[in-house]
Scaffold this active site. Structure first.
Site, mmCIF file in Angstrom:
data_model
loop_
_atom_site.group_PDB
_atom_site.id
_atom_site.type_symbol
_atom_site.label_atom_id
_atom_site.label_comp_id
_atom_site.label_asym_id
_atom_site.label_seq_id
_atom_site.Cartn_x
_atom_site.Cartn_y
_atom_site.Cartn_z
ATOM 1 N N THR A 148 0.910 -1.109 -0.063
ATOM 2 C CA THR A 148 -0.048 -0.099 -0.022
ATOM 3 C C THR A 148 0.833 1.362 -0.087
ATOM 4 O OG1 THR A 148 -1.197 1.674 1.417
ATOM 5 C CG2 THR A 148 -0.472 -0.545 2.384
ATOM 6 N N SER B 45 -0.742 3.216 10.560
ATOM 7 C CA SER B 45 -1.794 2.516 11.200
ATOM 8 C C SER B 45 -1.204 1.215 11.516
ATOM 9 C CB SER B 45 -3.213 2.269 10.469
ATOM 10 O OG SER B 45 -2.916 1.167 9.560
ATOM 11 N N TYR C 230 -2.263 -1.560 10.489
ATOM 12 C CA TYR C 230 -2.608 -2.472 9.321
ATOM 13 C C TYR C 230 -1.376 -2.197 8.378
ATOM 14 C CZ TYR C 230 -3.715 -2.282 4.413
ATOM 15 O OH TYR C 230 -3.602 -2.355 2.977
ATOM 16 N N HIS C 231 -1.129 -0.935 7.850
ATOM 17 C CA HIS C 231 -0.268 -0.366 7.297
ATOM 18 C C HIS C 231 1.366 -0.892 7.671
ATOM 19 C CE1 HIS C 231 -3.248 2.509 6.049
ATOM 20 N NE2 HIS C 231 -3.078 2.196 4.891
ATOM 21 N N LYS D 189 1.865 -4.019 6.373
ATOM 22 C CA LYS D 189 2.463 -4.279 5.064
ATOM 23 C C LYS D 189 3.941 -3.927 4.892
ATOM 24 C CE LYS D 189 -1.500 -4.633 2.768
ATOM 25 N NZ LYS D 189 -1.736 -5.935 1.764
HETATM 26 N N1 NAD Z 1 -9.137 -2.120 -1.445
HETATM 27 C C1 NAD Z 1 -8.059 -1.082 -1.404
HETATM 28 O O1 NAD Z 1 -8.432 0.165 -1.739
HETATM 29 C C2 NAD Z 1 -6.441 -1.476 -1.420
HETATM 30 C C3 NAD Z 1 -5.674 -0.229 -1.299
HETATM 31 C C4 NAD Z 1 -4.378 -0.936 -1.323
HETATM 32 C C5 NAD Z 1 -4.124 -2.068 -0.882
HETATM 33 N N2 NAD Z 1 -5.017 -3.059 -0.854
HETATM 34 C C6 NAD Z 1 -4.616 -4.302 -0.449
HETATM 35 O O2 NAD Z 1 -4.920 -5.183 -1.489
HETATM 36 C C7 NAD Z 1 -5.436 -6.712 -0.797
HETATM 37 C C8 NAD Z 1 -6.927 -6.893 -1.210
HETATM 38 O O3 NAD Z 1 -7.826 -5.791 -0.761
HETATM 39 P P1 NAD Z 1 -9.309 -5.758 -0.888
HETATM 40 O O4 NAD Z 1 -9.952 -4.557 -0.737
HETATM 41 O O5 NAD Z 1 -9.745 -6.753 -1.774
HETATM 42 O O6 NAD Z 1 -9.572 -6.671 0.518
HETATM 43 P P2 NAD Z 1 -10.379 -7.652 0.931
HETATM 44 O O7 NAD Z 1 -10.646 -7.939 2.455
HETATM 45 O O8 NAD Z 1 -11.898 -7.558 0.084
HETATM 46 O O9 NAD Z 1 -9.851 -9.013 0.231
HETATM 47 C C9 NAD Z 1 -9.097 -9.872 0.867
HETATM 48 C C10 NAD Z 1 -9.272 -11.154 0.860
HETATM 49 O O10 NAD Z 1 -8.311 -11.976 1.548
HETATM 50 C C11 NAD Z 1 -9.011 -12.941 2.291
HETATM 51 N N3 NAD Z 1 -8.300 -13.387 3.349
HETATM 52 C C12 NAD Z 1 -7.779 -12.891 4.262
HETATM 53 N N4 NAD Z 1 -6.875 -13.597 5.074
HETATM 54 C C13 NAD Z 1 -7.114 -14.711 4.742
HETATM 55 C C14 NAD Z 1 -6.443 -15.892 5.016
HETATM 56 N N5 NAD Z 1 -5.717 -16.233 6.221
HETATM 57 N N6 NAD Z 1 -6.882 -17.090 4.316
HETATM 58 C C15 NAD Z 1 -7.597 -17.001 3.265
HETATM 59 N N7 NAD Z 1 -8.099 -15.748 2.972
HETATM 60 C C16 NAD Z 1 -7.863 -14.674 3.549
HETATM 61 C C17 NAD Z 1 -10.356 -11.950 2.889
HETATM 62 O O11 NAD Z 1 -11.208 -13.093 3.284
HETATM 63 C C18 NAD Z 1 -10.783 -11.324 1.467
HETATM 64 O O12 NAD Z 1 -11.703 -11.942 0.899
HETATM 65 C C19 NAD Z 1 -5.373 -6.322 0.518
HETATM 66 O O13 NAD Z 1 -4.148 -6.932 0.851
HETATM 67 C C20 NAD Z 1 -5.119 -4.824 0.671
HETATM 68 O O14 NAD Z 1 -4.434 -4.696 1.923
HETATM 69 C C21 NAD Z 1 -6.440 -2.656 -0.885
#
Ligand code: NAD
Length: 383
Positions: free
Chosen positions: A144, A179, A181-182, A185
């Site tokens: 991120t 945070s 969370y960050h 990462k």
């Molecule tokens: N959405 C955004 O704007 C954004 C921005 C920057 C980075 N990201 C990163 O992109 C990735 C996806 O984001 P998102 O918005 O789709 O989130 P999301 O929560 O919708 O998707 C993540 C998926 O991973 C699954 N998951 C988590 N832990 C797991 C485990 N132990 N075993 C199996 N499955 C597991 C969750 O159930 C979920 O479906 C994340 O790593 C997030 O940090 C997202």
């Protein structure tokens, strides 16, 4: 290619699965429904229900004629992830499988601990599984832009050339996340960089900004294939949240002065960035880092854009500056480089009036589903 999508049920994972399947790749989506379960526990359900992953795969097959494989299980469990790798033998993998909410990670000791445990364990297991069963597999990891924080100098793409007392060295760009969370990462990146140096892994780490939108080329005209659309404080990203607030007649919740500036991208561009990263892989022994966003906006600029979109559609949208529950700079310098993905061929979709209005019209159709109580909770960074 055989491509594993870890977190394949998620907001980004599911559209990525369809996109790569449409390109003719063999795709396996893995998920343990952590996101769905947390959203349910927190009463932060998405704007509309989405079918489970098996049902989605069947719907996709009916629409596209393509098979998309599914496995449900926890990637923190070594036996499970090892079996997935042994069976599927991925050539590339996309690692989305983390707890992705900053406010959730700051909510309580329990939530912070679970975020740390889950995110680092999955990343560690992925590295170990690649080494044990799929050597040479290209790991594409979602990081991120929040890893960098908001430094008072330009943000480079992952690396910084430092001159010190007449000598030079290239380091990972200094990171100061805002945070827990960050911070997980940042720790993921360190873990990957360590094993790239030790074992010569092939890794692309994508420093992504907040994503908005639901419609992609593959789900256009098929709402049953839309991803989650969360609009609450915990799981909604800011543009998606403000759009729903506008439709609900809820004043837009700008935290503090609203000068907080970040890099944003349309979900369609997330899919392009992932496809380009798969098609043009990192080299063995390389940790390749791209800053994945298209344009920067302050929170005030987003609020103005959403207000204007509301006005075009006959909605009166108020903006309210709330005391900032987070610990962050509300006015700051922000100039990140983001040329790497453009050089790979990204054709960006900017946040135009018509993109905003189209999203707003979709939300208006689901207006009756909006739970006003979930919109704002005021999770504080410091009690
Ligand atoms: N959405 C955004 O704007 C954004 C921005 C920057 C980075 N990201 C990163 O992109 C990735 C996806 O984001 P998102 O918005 O789709 O989130 P999301 O929560 O919708 O998707 C993540 C998926 O991973 C699954 N998951 C988590 N832990 C797991 C485990 N132990 N075993 C199996 N499955 C597991 C969750 O159930 C979920 O479906 C994340 O790593 C997030 O940090 C997202």
């Amino acid at each position: 290619m055989r491509i594993l999508i870890l977190g394949g049920d998620g907001y980004l994972g599911w559209p990525t699965g369809m996109h790569l399947s449409a390109q003719g790749h063999e795709v396996l989506c893995v998920d343990n429904y952590l996101r769905r379960n947390l959203a349910r526990e927190e009463d932060s359900e998405a704007l509309f229900e989405v079918p489970n992953l098996h049902q989605r795969a069947a719907l996709w097959q009916a629409v596209s004629g393509k098979e998309l494989q599914v496995r449900i299980g926890d990637l923190c469990e070594w036996d499970f992830i090892a079996a997935v790798f042994q069976e599927f033998q991925p050539e590339a993998l996309i690692h989305y499988a983390e707890q992705p909410s900053a406010p959730y990670s700051m909510k309580s000791r329990h939530a912070a601990g679970e975020t740390l445990r889950n995110n680092l364990t999955v990343t560690f297991n992925v590295i170990q599984a690649v080494e044990a069963y799929a050597q040479g597999c290209h790991i594409i990891k979602l990081g991120t832009m929040g890893e960098y924080g908001t430094p008072n100098i330009d943000i480079e793409e992952g690396w910084l050339e430092v001159s010190h007392k007449g000598r030079q060295q290239r380091f990972l760009y200094p990171r100061q996340a805002g945070s827990l969370y960050h911070t997980t990462k940042v720790m993921d990146t360190d873990l990957l960089w360590f094993y790239v140096r030790m074992w010569g892994l092939r890794v692309t780490d994508l420093m992504q900004g907040p994503v908005y939108g639901v419609e992609t080329h593959e789900n256009k005209g098929h709402e049953e294939l839309y991803p989650f659309f969360n609009y609450d404080e915990l799981f909604g990203t800011v543009i998606n949240r403000f759009m729903v607030q506008a439709v609900a007649g809820y004043p837009l919740t700008v935290y503090g002065k609203g000068g907080q500036t970040r890099g944003y991208l349309n979900i369609k561009d997330t899919l392009q960035c992932l496809r380009l990263s798969v098609e043009k892989p990192a080299k063995e022994g390389e940790l390749r880092i791209f800053n994945q966003f298209v344009e920067t906006f302050s929170v005030n600029q987003i609020a103005e854009k959403v207000q204007a979109s509301g006005a075009r559609l006959g909605l009166k949208v108020e903006v309210k500056h709330l005391p900032n529950p987070r610990k962050e700079m509300e006015e700051h310098y922000y100039n990140p480089v983001h040329s790497g993905l453009l050089e790979l061929g990204l054709k960006a979709h900017p946040l135009t009036d018509s993109v905003l209005d189209e999203m707003m019209r979709l939300i208006i159709r689901y207006k009756d589903n909006i739970n006003r109580d979930a919109i704002f909770r005021g999770v504080k960074w410091k009690k």
